[in-house]
Scaffold this motif. Structure first.
Motif, mmCIF file in Angstrom:
data_model
loop_
_atom_site.group_PDB
_atom_site.id
_atom_site.type_symbol
_atom_site.label_atom_id
_atom_site.label_comp_id
_atom_site.label_asym_id
_atom_site.label_seq_id
_atom_site.Cartn_x
_atom_site.Cartn_y
_atom_site.Cartn_z
ATOM 1 N N PHE A 80 -12.303 -14.466 -10.085
ATOM 2 C CA PHE A 80 -12.827 -15.085 -8.764
ATOM 3 C C PHE A 80 -11.339 -15.789 -8.370
ATOM 4 C CE2 PHE A 80 -14.100 -18.536 -6.011
ATOM 5 C CZ PHE A 80 -15.008 -17.688 -5.281
ATOM 6 N N VAL A 81 -10.848 -15.318 -7.229
ATOM 7 C CA VAL A 81 -9.884 -15.883 -6.482
ATOM 8 C C VAL A 81 -10.003 -16.432 -5.023
ATOM 9 C CG1 VAL A 81 -8.252 -14.255 -7.581
ATOM 10 C CG2 VAL A 81 -9.138 -13.572 -5.619
ATOM 11 N N GLY A 82 -11.405 -16.791 -4.887
ATOM 12 C CA GLY A 82 -11.598 -17.406 -3.394
ATOM 13 C C GLY A 82 -11.098 -16.425 -2.362
ATOM 14 N N LEU A 83 -10.523 -17.172 -1.364
ATOM 15 C CA LEU A 83 -9.850 -16.263 -0.198
ATOM 16 C C LEU A 83 -8.476 -15.807 -0.249
ATOM 17 C CD1 LEU A 83 -11.328 -18.792 2.540
ATOM 18 C CD2 LEU A 83 -12.454 -16.594 1.831
ATOM 19 N N ARG A 84 -7.999 -15.772 -1.367
ATOM 20 C CA ARG A 84 -6.618 -15.319 -1.743
ATOM 21 C C ARG A 84 -6.620 -13.799 -1.107
ATOM 22 N NH1 ARG A 84 -4.231 -12.887 -6.285
ATOM 23 N NH2 ARG A 84 -2.112 -13.046 -6.450
ATOM 24 N N ASN A 85 -7.558 -13.038 -1.343
ATOM 25 C CA ASN A 85 -7.213 -11.723 -0.770
ATOM 26 C C ASN A 85 -7.056 -11.669 0.874
ATOM 27 O OD1 ASN A 85 -7.165 -10.252 -3.158
ATOM 28 N ND2 ASN A 85 -9.638 -10.065 -3.315
ATOM 29 N N TYR A 86 -7.809 -12.552 1.405
ATOM 30 C CA TYR A 86 -7.634 -12.550 2.777
ATOM 31 C C TYR A 86 -6.177 -13.209 3.262
ATOM 32 C CZ TYR A 86 -12.707 -11.909 2.839
ATOM 33 O OH TYR A 86 -13.946 -11.109 2.789
ATOM 34 N N THR A 87 -5.814 -14.299 2.678
ATOM 35 C CA THR A 87 -4.469 -14.665 3.031
ATOM 36 C C THR A 87 -3.411 -13.777 2.621
ATOM 37 O OG1 THR A 87 -4.476 -15.632 0.652
ATOM 38 C CG2 THR A 87 -4.968 -17.129 2.723
ATOM 39 N N LEU A 88 -3.648 -12.878 1.585
ATOM 40 C CA LEU A 88 -2.586 -11.786 1.253
ATOM 41 C C LEU A 88 -2.545 -10.626 2.270
ATOM 42 C CD1 LEU A 88 -3.186 -11.327 -2.727
ATOM 43 C CD2 LEU A 88 -0.953 -12.136 -1.521
ATOM 44 N N ALA A 89 -3.718 -10.455 3.179
ATOM 45 C CA ALA A 89 -3.599 -9.476 4.089
ATOM 46 C C ALA A 89 -2.996 -9.742 5.117
ATOM 47 C CB ALA A 89 -5.068 -9.097 4.099
ATOM 48 N N PHE A 90 -3.289 -11.120 5.386
ATOM 49 C CA PHE A 90 -2.298 -11.481 6.648
ATOM 50 C C PHE A 90 -0.879 -11.671 6.489
ATOM 51 C CE2 PHE A 90 -6.803 -12.107 8.255
ATOM 52 C CZ PHE A 90 -6.665 -11.470 9.425
ATOM 53 N N GLN A 91 -0.451 -11.838 5.199
ATOM 54 C CA GLN A 91 0.848 -11.911 4.932
ATOM 55 C C GLN A 91 1.696 -10.245 4.651
ATOM 56 O OE1 GLN A 91 0.859 -14.193 1.282
ATOM 57 N NE2 GLN A 91 0.442 -16.033 2.319
ATOM 58 N N MET B 415 7.034 -4.115 -6.757
ATOM 59 C CA MET B 415 6.342 -4.015 -8.003
ATOM 60 C C MET B 415 5.849 -5.501 -8.584
ATOM 61 S SD MET B 415 9.532 -1.391 -9.241
ATOM 62 C CE MET B 415 8.993 -1.231 -10.962
ATOM 63 N N LYS B 416 6.966 -6.315 -8.321
ATOM 64 C CA LYS B 416 6.440 -7.841 -8.770
ATOM 65 C C LYS B 416 5.103 -8.252 -8.124
ATOM 66 C CE LYS B 416 10.690 -9.163 -10.810
ATOM 67 N NZ LYS B 416 12.084 -10.011 -10.557
ATOM 68 N N ALA B 417 4.973 -8.096 -6.742
ATOM 69 C CA ALA B 417 4.218 -8.474 -6.284
ATOM 70 C C ALA B 417 2.778 -7.926 -6.271
ATOM 71 C CB ALA B 417 4.478 -8.454 -4.443
ATOM 72 N N ALA B 418 2.967 -6.823 -6.552
ATOM 73 C CA ALA B 418 1.738 -5.862 -6.622
ATOM 74 C C ALA B 418 1.088 -6.276 -8.168
ATOM 75 C CB ALA B 418 1.946 -4.299 -6.718
ATOM 76 N N ALA B 419 1.939 -6.566 -9.047
ATOM 77 C CA ALA B 419 1.612 -6.811 -10.379
ATOM 78 C C ALA B 419 0.586 -8.042 -10.257
ATOM 79 C CB ALA B 419 2.780 -6.923 -11.380
ATOM 80 N N SER B 420 0.920 -8.873 -9.387
ATOM 81 C CA SER B 420 0.298 -9.959 -9.218
ATOM 82 C C SER B 420 -1.152 -9.983 -8.564
ATOM 83 C CB SER B 420 1.178 -11.162 -9.023
ATOM 84 O OG SER B 420 1.324 -11.206 -7.639
ATOM 85 N N LYS B 421 -1.271 -8.857 -7.646
ATOM 86 C CA LYS B 421 -2.261 -8.780 -6.715
ATOM 87 C C LYS B 421 -3.589 -8.677 -7.240
ATOM 88 C CE LYS B 421 -0.438 -7.214 -2.238
ATOM 89 N NZ LYS B 421 -0.242 -6.336 -1.065
#
Lengths: 332, 421
Positions: A80-91, B415-421
């Protein structure tokens, strides 16, 4: 005139006709009537509601749930990562490129297709020989499958394709370029192809709307000495308002969710560099190809929210008069 | 379908103890997903293999589904494996993805049943192992190199295939001088372009660094940035066709291998399967056979990487965790020397089993076989080795260098960023 009145009126009429002298009898008859109405409502809507819940609401719920996980689609989601995926998208600059491209397609479609469609529809609404043939030709691109159209244009545009050859033969060789590979050009190429494909749909909708404009009004205006253009400007186009707004609504929602044409026509490398990505292609590229299933779900939810909010705003401000009471609230 | 469930249900639990006699007792249907989806010798051959196996073992029925690689790998298989009804035997690529599948307990451990086959295949089988256990077997394996047009080389006055990048650059200049596109690259599909970077990394990085990168997703070594710098320098010599960012990789007359096959370009970097795909796009197959040659990726002088190391990979099959025991028997049958010889005969790829090599007739494929056995170390394709998430980000960032808006540093940070995604 409200819808509630319309329903109550026949019910009242029905209970009056048996001419029962006793109040109790009338009451039970009305109750039986009411019950039957509810049985009908439940019986007729249940299948649709069940299907809607199972295939629309439940998957949407799952998408929201999965979007909160770091999940590669292998085994059940556990991290579980909470809203992390959303913040990643907008970054991600590529996602922002996709948003920009969607905006270009939404406004480009409305501003280019609208005037063309209106002009052609008004012309095709006049009586002349071969009108049916023109109407058919205009509609052909829309009937073709989006994937077919995409592949066709890809063949016409790639390498030294037919389009380039045509330009050269017309002495316009200077215009020749990498239509689908130049990072600055590709989105406009795609917009042109989309316009070619969908302008026919707008024309057909407007022609249907035009057939509802009463002849008496235009005839009366003509008798009063109005020119053809004055009639269009002051009588026909205002009466087309509801049709134009419905077309704008459909075009906007379709443009936000566009996938097939972009996926088929643009080059994978150009797409992943952001030049031709849309939110939907970005979702598939990341969800399936990079196997970021949780992240892909987050993008899907973002796409849904944007489309939903756009739809609500459009209905609130532009469609209000046309669909009064149907979606946005009670009728007055 | 039902029979599969019945057999799986019966054999569950006592599978390890089940004596050999239990095999082929009950009727079984095996579902088989492979990626030879284009009509050609590959697809026809798998049909024959399935039919032959059913003839040998009448209780086994095999249902084939041929699915295009991307669809198979990205959508169909992951979804099917998540469900309770995956195919019994399916295409498996080893590397990062297979590790994830094993961790999720999707695959059947065949270590004990396939000892003989693994021995026959040798080191190539290691790619289908996770933590020392065997979860699949390859049927095709080969290394990558440069496919070239001997006739154009002769015309340009290039005496021998280049062995260093200096010689390659000189060859590029000579080819340009006779108005020939030196190298075709299918950058539109991303991975054919990314393979150039992989080879630069192979030359810039030590074997230890490469192994550590696969196992730990550790990309800190400066050699990964050096790979991007070498690639940038190479792209700057303009060895590729114009507008390469829109060119597809294979299976299309306008693609990079279409250009090589039809005499429009002199070279193409590609794996051993290219022999088959070149044939499908060539307008004149005899002419193609007469001019086609192959040489290993040249060395970069002064780099710490082993010049005899090569990039490679293969295709294999795995059995689903709950597939009937007959699945493993069929898998073993696929890599038996007879079936492998027949596969080599189709010319669609190089066989992996000792003894099948004699069936390879094509001179280009023969030189790949020699180079494969002479390679000091075979590194699996980096996008496969690192898994799809890092692999996709890496390929995208490499393509950005090709498109002129990426940097060597950005490849590593992506590559590093993807590994942590």
């Amino acid at each position: 005139m409200t819808s509630a009145n319309q329903i109550r009126m026949p019910a009242g009429g029905a209970s009056a006709s048996p001419a029962g002298p006793r109040e109790a009898g009338r009451d039970s008859a009305r109750r039986a009537d009411n019950r039957r109405k509810w049985y009908e409502i439940i019986g007729l809507t249940t299948p649709a509601v069940v299907i809607y819940v199972m295939f629309v609401l439940v998957p949407m719920g799952f998408a929201v749930y999965y979007s909160l996980f770091r999940w590669r689609g292998v085994g059940p989601p556990t991290e579980f990562v909470g809203l992390r995926n959303y913040t990643l998208a907008f970054q991600d600059p590529i996602f922002l490129d996709a948003l920009r491209n969607n905006a270009i397609i939404v406004f480009g479609s409305l501003l280019i297709q609208g005037p063309i469609a209106l002009g052609v529809a008004l012309l095709l609404n006049r009586r002349f020989r071969g009108r049916a043939v023109f109407r058919l030709l205009v509609f052909v691109p829309y009937v073709l499958a989006e994937v077919t159209v995409g592949i066709m244009w890809k063949l016409l545009l790639t390498g030294d394709g037919t389009v380039d050859a045509l330009l050269r033969s017309l002495g316009m060789g200077g215009l020749v370029q990498a239509w689908l590979a130049d990072l600055d050009v590709v989105i406009w190429t795609l917009l042109a192809v989309l316009t070619w494909k969908y302008v026919g749909f707008a024309i057909i909708l407007l022609l249907a709307g035009l057939s509802n404009v009463p002849d008496e009004l235009t005839e009366a205006a003509a008798i009063d000495g109005a020119s053809w253009w004055q009639i269009q400007r002051h009588v026909t186009i205002p009466l087309l308002g509801p049709t134009i707004r419905i077309w704008m609504f459909l075009s906007m929602i379709g443009s936000l969710q566009i996938f097939d044409m972009i996926w088929v026509t643009s080059v994978p490398a150009v797409r992943s560099l952001g030049a031709s990505a849309t939110m939907a292609t970005y979702m598939v590229d990341n969800g399936f190809f990079a196997r970021l299933w949780g992240y892909g779900n987050a993008v899907a939810v973002i796409l849904f929210v944007i489309s939903f909010v756009a739809a609500l705003l459009f209905q609130r401000f532009l469609l209000r008069r046309d669909i009064e009471g149907a979606i946005t609230g009670r009728a007055k | 379908m039902t029979s599969v469930l019945v057999v799986a249900g019966c054999s569950g639990g006592g599978e390890e103890a089940a004596p050999q006699g239990e095999l082929y007792k009950d009727p079984v249907t095996l579902t088989w997903w492979h990626n030879a989806s284009q009509d050609g010798p590959g697809k026809t051959y798998w049909e024959k293999v399935a039919k032959d196996f059913s003839a040998l073992h009448p209780t086994v029925k095999i249902e084939i589904e041929a699915i295009e690689t991307n669809q198979l790998q990205r959508t169909r298989l992951p979804a099917a494996l998540l469900s309770s009804d995956p195919p019994d035997i399916f295409q498996a690529w080893g590397g990062g993805e297979m590790t994830e599948q094993v961790e999720a307990d999707y695959l059947k451990d065949i270590t004990d049943q396939a000892k003989t086959e693994v021995g026959n295949i040798g080191s190539a089988a290691e790619i289908w192992q996770v933590k020392g256990k065997q979860y699949g077997l390859p049927f095709r394996m080969g290394i990558e190199g440069v496919w070239y047009n001997k006739e154009m080389f002769a015309r340009a006055g290039i005496a021998a295939p280049p062995t260093t990048f200096e010689e390659l650059n000189a060859a590029v200049t000579k080819l340009k001088a006779i108005n020939v596109i030196p190298i075709a690259v299918g950058a539109g599909d991303k991975w054919p372009a990314a393979h150039w970077w992989y080879n630069m990394a192979l030359r810039a990085c030590s074997v230890d660094t490469l192994k550590k990168a696969s196992a730990e997703k550790n990309f800190d070594d400066p050699c990964f940035v050096k790979a991007g710098q070498d690639l940038k320098a190479f792209i700057d010599t303009k060895p590729f066709q114009p507008n390469f960012i829109a060119t597809p990789g294979q299976n299309d007359p306008t693609s990079a291998n279409g250009m090589l096959a039809n005499g429009k370009a002199a070279m193409e970097l590609m794996g051993d399967w290219n022999r088959g795909t070149l044939d499908t796009v060539a307008t004149d197959k005899t002419k193609l056979a007469s001019f086609l040659g192959w040489f290993p990726v040249p060395a970069i002088s002064g780099s710490p990487g082993d010049p005899k190391a090569a990039l490679g990979g293969g295709d294999g099959f795995s059995c689903a965790k709950n597939a009937p025991a007959e699945c493993v028997e069929f898998l073993k049958y696929i890599v038996s020397p007879e079936v492998q010889k027949g596969y080599a005969d189709t010319g669609t790829g190089l066989p992996v089993v000792k003894g099948a090599a004699d069936a390879v007739k094509d001179p280009a494929l023969k030189s790949i076989l020699e180079a494969t056995s002479g390679a000091s170390y075979v590194q699996l394709w980096l996008d496969t080795a690192y898994g799809s998430t890092v692999g996709t980000a890496m390929n995208d960032a490499i393509v950005a260098i090709f498109a002129g808006n990426g940097t060597p540093e950005k490849v590593v940070s992506a590559m590093k960023a993807a590994a942590s995604k």
